[in-house]
Design an enzyme around this catalytic site. Structure first.
Site, PDB file in Angstrom:
ATOM      1  N   LYS A 109       0.854  -1.204   0.000  1.00 27.61           N
ATOM      2  CA  LYS A 109       0.000   0.000   0.000  1.00 27.61           C
ATOM      3  C   LYS A 109       0.883   1.244   0.000  1.00 27.61           C
ATOM      4  O   LYS A 109       2.092   1.156   0.249  1.00 27.61           O
ATOM      5  CB  LYS A 109      -0.901  -0.020   1.232  1.00 27.61           C
ATOM      6  N   TYR A 130      19.128  28.085   9.491  1.00 27.88           N
ATOM      7  CA  TYR A 130      17.914  28.762   9.970  1.00 27.88           C
ATOM      8  C   TYR A 130      17.793  28.626  11.481  1.00 27.88           C
ATOM      9  O   TYR A 130      18.005  27.548  12.038  1.00 27.88           O
ATOM     10  CB  TYR A 130      16.671  28.136   9.341  1.00 27.88           C
TER      11      TYR A 130
END
Ligand SMILES: *Cc1c(COP(=O)(O)O)cnc(C)c1O
Length: 369
Positions: free
Chosen positions: A34, A262
């Site tokens: 899946k 950052y």
């Protein structure tokens, strides 16, 4: 050469892991592919084991049709069955098997006019409390389905909530609920059951309940080489399938006390050589991975430092003077396990794999060379 973020997929390792699942548990094994084979590529993975797989499992009709269109003719089980009655025509036309996990699905199936009868996997909620018929609804649903012309065959199924926890008593409690409920059914001698996911296959052989039944296991994550039992000390018998690679595209030397990236969340404890890697959260590397997460550079383990950004991340090259621009970086695969990255990022390997995108996928299968 374009951007070097590449997910290498070893189909021979996938095949190896499927064989391990079957040998370990016995019986038949439905390969769970899946969500595009947990991000690995459902068509490629299915094709690599189609000559030996007992069948495949996917989440929904769209995933199954993709496999049928690619020429996969083996059995395919829809793990959530249908979401609306209109899907039944396609399910019948493409000869798909379906899980029935709710009373409303029983009613829809029994009321439908089908061209021919279908294979049903009737799911019991034996204690996970997500989907499945409750033990007291189960017998009646079974009897009604069994007697109906729309139904060809019924596999009795349940799913474990805690099989990855070796210390939990819940798994065997679920087996007991399942077994007691199933015993009351007036079934044929040819009983078919399905209980085990990867964790149960690897750690709970006692979930195989009787000698007479035919059982189907449902291995998922183990096929991709990640052991779902994190505290497992057993030798790893699985082979990693995905290797997420990239390269160092730049280096920068910073002084002790300088911060990088950052938010400046990492401050160098010493003069540091920083390698910038072309891989970020837009490729599926988790932004939540902390400084210290292992990363392999030219085969040597070092650490992630600072915040992961969208297209890049930073690694510490101070102790790897032979490395630099162009060096090969492995984010996970053979040197760094996906489990190690996942635990540092507060998640599981399942989620890491499913999230890989933008990176180019390259498939490798030595038996096809
Ligand atoms: C996804 C899924 C599996 C596979 O689980 P793993 O933990 O990946 O082995 C098995 N059964 C059902 C019903 C599932 O939804």
């Amino acid at each position: 050469m374009s951007r070097p973020a590449i997910a290498h997929i070893r189909l021979d390792a996938f095949r190896h892991n499927y064989r391990v699942a079957k040998q370990h548990y016995g019986g038949k094994a439905l390969a769970v592919i899946k969500a595009n084979a947990y991000g690995h590529g459902a068509v490629q993975c299915a094709k690599s084991i189609r000559s030996e797989a007992d069948g495949f499992a996917v989440a929904c009709l769209e995933e199954a049709l993709q496999l049928r269109e690619a020429g996969i003719t083996e059995p395919i089980l829809l793990l959530e069955g249908f979401f609306e009655a209109a899907e039944l025509a396609d399910i019948v036309a493409h000869d798909l098997w379906m899980v029935i996990h709710a009373e409303w699905q029983v009613e829809v199936l029994l009321a439908a006019k089908l061209k021919h009868a279908v294979h049903v996997w009737l799911k019991m909620d034996s204690g996970m409390h997500r989907v499945g018929l409750s033990p007291h609804e189960y017998g009646q649903a079974y009897t009604r389905l069994k007697a109906h012309q729309n139904v060809k065959n019924i596999v009795l199924m349940t799913h474990f909530a805690n099989a990855d926890n070796l210390a939990s008593a819940h798994t065997m409690q679920q087996v007991q609920v399942f077994q007691e409920t199933v015993q009351d059914l007036h079934h044929s001698a040819n009983l078919q059951t399905s209980l085990a996911n990867s964790a149960a296959i690897l750690a709970w052989p006692q979930t195989k309940i009787t000698a007479i039944e035919h059982h189907w296991s449902r291995p998922g994550i183990m096929l991709y080489g990640a052991n779902p039992i994190i505290q497992s000390t057993a030798d790893n018998i699985l082979q990693p399938v995905m290797q997420l690679n990239s390269r160092i595209i730049s280096t920068v030397k910073i002084k002790k006390g300088d911060a990088i990236g950052y938010g400046s969340i990492f401050t160098a404890e010493r003069d540091t050589t920083v390698g910038i890697v072309a891989c970020g959260y837009a490729d599926g590397y988790p932004r939540s991975a902390k400084t210290g997460t292992p990363v392999a550079v030219d085969g040597n383990i070092t650490r992630l430092i600072g915040r992961v950004s969208m297209d890049m991340l930073s690694v510490d090259l101070t102790d790897l003077p032979a490395t630099g621009v162009g060096s090969q970086v492995e984010l996970w695969g053979n040197h760094v396990s996906a489990n190690a990255v996942a635990s540092s990022a507060g998640t599981i390997a399942y989620e890491l794999f499913c999230n890989v995108k933008r990176a180019h996928f390259q498939y490798f299968d030595p038996s096809n060379i």
